[in-house]
Motif scaffolding. Structure first.
Motif, PDB file in Angstrom:
ATOM      1  N   HIS A 165      53.672  82.160  -4.944  1.00 17.30           N
ATOM      2  CA  HIS A 165      52.284  81.698  -5.013  1.00 17.30           C
ATOM      3  C   HIS A 165      52.107  80.690  -6.152  1.00 17.30           C
ATOM      4  O   HIS A 165      51.476  79.639  -5.962  1.00 17.30           O
ATOM      5  CB  HIS A 165      51.351  82.894  -5.208  1.00 17.30           C
ATOM      6  N   ILE A 166      52.676  80.974  -7.309  1.00 13.94           N
ATOM      7  CA  ILE A 166      52.574  80.046  -8.441  1.00 13.94           C
ATOM      8  C   ILE A 166      53.301  78.747  -8.116  1.00 13.94           C
ATOM      9  O   ILE A 166      52.816  77.654  -8.450  1.00 13.94           O
ATOM     10  CB  ILE A 166      53.119  80.688  -9.727  1.00 13.94           C
ATOM     11  N   ASN A 167      54.442  78.831  -7.454  1.00 14.48           N
ATOM     12  CA  ASN A 167      55.124  77.612  -7.012  1.00 14.48           C
ATOM     13  C   ASN A 167      54.185  76.754  -6.163  1.00 14.48           C
ATOM     14  O   ASN A 167      54.057  75.548  -6.381  1.00 14.48           O
ATOM     15  CB  ASN A 167      56.377  77.944  -6.216  1.00 14.48           C
ATOM     16  N   ARG A 168      53.528  77.377  -5.191  1.00 17.35           N
ATOM     17  CA  ARG A 168      52.595  76.643  -4.326  1.00 17.35           C
ATOM     18  C   ARG A 168      51.460  76.032  -5.132  1.00 17.35           C
ATOM     19  O   ARG A 168      51.060  74.887  -4.898  1.00 17.35           O
ATOM     20  CB  ARG A 168      52.006  77.570  -3.251  1.00 17.35           C
ATOM     21  N   GLU A 169      50.910  76.804  -6.051  1.00 22.81           N
ATOM     22  CA  GLU A 169      49.785  76.325  -6.859  1.00 22.81           C
ATOM     23  C   GLU A 169      50.160  75.091  -7.663  1.00 22.81           C
ATOM     24  O   GLU A 169      49.431  74.105  -7.694  1.00 22.81           O
ATOM     25  CB  GLU A 169      49.305  77.435  -7.797  1.00 22.81           C
ATOM     26  N   VAL A 170      51.300  75.149  -8.358  1.00 25.80           N
ATOM     27  CA  VAL A 170      51.720  74.008  -9.168  1.00 25.80           C
ATOM     28  C   VAL A 170      52.019  72.804  -8.275  1.00 25.80           C
ATOM     29  O   VAL A 170      51.633  71.669  -8.597  1.00 25.80           O
ATOM     30  CB  VAL A 170      52.941  74.364 -10.041  1.00 25.80           C
ATOM     31  N   LEU A 171      52.680  73.037  -7.147  1.00 26.32           N
ATOM     32  CA  LEU A 171      53.009  71.937  -6.235  1.00 26.32           C
ATOM     33  C   LEU A 171      51.753  71.270  -5.686  1.00 26.32           C
ATOM     34  O   LEU A 171      51.637  70.037  -5.696  1.00 26.32           O
ATOM     35  CB  LEU A 171      53.883  72.439  -5.083  1.00 26.32           C
ATOM     36  N   HIS A 172      50.801  72.058  -5.215  1.00 19.48           N
ATOM     37  CA  HIS A 172      49.664  71.400  -4.562  1.00 19.48           C
ATOM     38  C   HIS A 172      48.694  70.804  -5.562  1.00 19.48           C
ATOM     39  O   HIS A 172      48.158  69.713  -5.343  1.00 19.48           O
ATOM     40  CB  HIS A 172      49.001  72.304  -3.512  1.00 19.48           C
ATOM     41  N   HIS A 173      48.471  71.463  -6.700  1.00 24.55           N
ATOM     42  CA  HIS A 173      47.596  70.850  -7.707  1.00 24.55           C
ATOM     43  C   HIS A 173      48.269  69.639  -8.353  1.00 24.55           C
ATOM     44  O   HIS A 173      47.604  68.665  -8.703  1.00 24.55           O
ATOM     45  CB  HIS A 173      47.198  71.869  -8.768  1.00 24.55           C
ATOM     46  N   GLY A 174      49.585  69.691  -8.496  1.00 34.49           N
ATOM     47  CA  GLY A 174      50.310  68.527  -8.994  1.00 34.49           C
ATOM     48  C   GLY A 174      50.172  67.342  -8.057  1.00 34.49           C
ATOM     49  O   GLY A 174      50.009  66.194  -8.497  1.00 34.49           O
ATOM     50  N   ALA A 175      50.211  67.597  -6.750  1.00 32.64           N
ATOM     51  CA  ALA A 175      50.042  66.530  -5.759  1.00 32.64           C
ATOM     52  C   ALA A 175      48.636  65.946  -5.840  1.00 32.64           C
ATOM     53  O   ALA A 175      48.446  64.726  -5.706  1.00 32.64           O
ATOM     54  CB  ALA A 175      50.327  67.058  -4.358  1.00 32.64           C
ATOM     55  N   GLU A 176      47.645  66.803  -6.071  1.00 32.56           N
ATOM     56  CA  GLU A 176      46.271  66.304  -6.229  1.00 32.56           C
ATOM     57  C   GLU A 176      46.168  65.376  -7.440  1.00 32.56           C
ATOM     58  O   GLU A 176      45.521  64.324  -7.381  1.00 32.56           O
ATOM     59  CB  GLU A 176      45.311  67.485  -6.385  1.00 32.56           C
ATOM     60  N   ILE A 177      46.810  65.760  -8.531  1.00 31.33           N
ATOM     61  CA  ILE A 177      46.790  64.922  -9.734  1.00 31.33           C
ATOM     62  C   ILE A 177      47.481  63.589  -9.464  1.00 31.33           C
ATOM     63  O   ILE A 177      46.987  62.523  -9.866  1.00 31.33           O
ATOM     64  CB  ILE A 177      47.437  65.667 -10.915  1.00 31.33           C
ATOM     65  N   ALA A 178      48.615  63.626  -8.767  1.00 33.22           N
ATOM     66  CA  ALA A 178      49.319  62.387  -8.446  1.00 33.22           C
ATOM     67  C   ALA A 178      48.444  61.469  -7.590  1.00 33.22           C
ATOM     68  O   ALA A 178      48.411  60.249  -7.810  1.00 33.22           O
ATOM     69  CB  ALA A 178      50.635  62.704  -7.729  1.00 33.22           C
ATOM     70  N   LEU A 179      47.721  62.050  -6.633  1.00 38.84           N
ATOM     71  CA  LEU A 179      46.824  61.245  -5.805  1.00 38.84           C
ATOM     72  C   LEU A 179      45.708  60.646  -6.645  1.00 38.84           C
ATOM     73  O   LEU A 179      45.352  59.468  -6.476  1.00 38.84           O
ATOM     74  CB  LEU A 179      46.246  62.086  -4.672  1.00 38.84           C
ATOM     75  N   LEU A 180      45.138  61.409  -7.557  1.00 38.37           N
ATOM     76  CA  LEU A 180      44.092  60.874  -8.429  1.00 38.37           C
ATOM     77  C   LEU A 180      44.609  59.716  -9.269  1.00 38.37           C
ATOM     78  O   LEU A 180      43.897  58.723  -9.481  1.00 38.37           O
ATOM     79  CB  LEU A 180      43.519  61.979  -9.318  1.00 38.37           C
ATOM     80  N   ARG A 181      45.853  59.810  -9.723  1.00 40.98           N
ATOM     81  CA  ARG A 181      46.440  58.690 -10.476  1.00 40.98           C
ATOM     82  C   ARG A 181      46.550  57.454  -9.584  1.00 40.98           C
ATOM     83  O   ARG A 181      46.265  56.333 -10.023  1.00 40.98           O
ATOM     84  CB  ARG A 181      47.814  59.048 -11.029  1.00 40.98           C
ATOM     85  N   ASP A 182      46.954  57.647  -8.338  1.00 38.56           N
ATOM     86  CA  ASP A 182      47.051  56.518  -7.409  1.00 38.56           C
ATOM     87  C   ASP A 182      45.673  55.898  -7.161  1.00 38.56           C
ATOM     88  O   ASP A 182      45.519  54.672  -7.163  1.00 38.56           O
ATOM     89  CB  ASP A 182      47.657  56.960  -6.078  1.00 38.56           C
TER      90      ASP A 182
END
Length: 198
Positions: free
Chosen positions: A174-191
């Motif tokens: 679950h923590i793996n999923r959380e870090v992966l998906h919130h990290g992807a959201e942050i990457a999109l915000l940077r883009d």
């Protein structure tokens, strides 16, 4: 990484769980955070976005934090959920995803949304992120097969009762999923930030 096994070789589940997240962290997520500026960190892509703000300037019914900055939130969460800034997403990963779990399961200093000292700048937030990520991963690396099989216990059950009985391996996934998906959201915000004026 060779994951094949023979009848005489047992699969190292701890290594598999660690590597699933850590490969992504080393090769994708953490490099994508390099060079994060304070302007990006606090950029609000839409009106009404939740963020980290100087104490006393929250735009939500509730605000958590023990220092000069607080995090916007509300209980229950509005529907639809608000858009959040990079600062808010990092705060969530640092506190709710990693920090609280390090405290609950691996003896770390207690941390929660009300007592955390939120970072008002990107560099401090990334230092906090690196600290809690390293502490979480060290804890997971210390779990053997028995540790991965034991129930999560009351620390997880306080939010969702059935989680108390789930094995630690389920929490790690679950923590793996959380870090992966919130990290992807942050990457999109940077883009989006980089393309905002084009």
């Amino acid at each position: 990484m060779d994951i094949t096994t023979s009848s005489a070789q047992r699969l190292d589940w701890t290594e598999q769980l660690v590597e699933q997240l850590d490969w992504h962290w080393r090769n994708q997520l953490r490099p994508r955070l390099d060079g994060l500026t304070d302007e990006e960190y606090l950029w609000e892509p839409v009106d009404g976005a939740w963020s980290i703000r100087p104490r006393g300037t929250a735009t939500t019914p509730m605000a958590g934090g023990s220092g000069e900055f607080t995090i916007d939130f509300a209980l229950p969460e509005p529907d639809p959920a608000p858009i959040t800034t990079i600062a808010w997403r990092l705060g969530h990963i640092i506190v709710g995803v990693l920090g609280a779990r390090v405290a609950n399961h691996f003896g770390g200093t207690p941390v929660d949304y009300f007592t955390h000292d939120y970072a008002g700048d990107a560099a401090t937030a990334l230092t906090q992120l690196d600290h809690f990520y390293a502490a979480w991963m060290a804890g997971v690396r210390g779990l053997d097969e028995e540790g991965l099989s034991r129930p999560c216990g009351p620390a997880e059950g306080q939010w969702t009762p059935e989680w108390a009985e789930y094995p630690m391996a389920t929490l790690v996934l679950h923590i793996n999923r959380e870090v992966l998906h919130h990290g992807a959201e942050i990457a999109l915000l940077r883009d989006l930030y980089r393309w905002r004026e084009r």
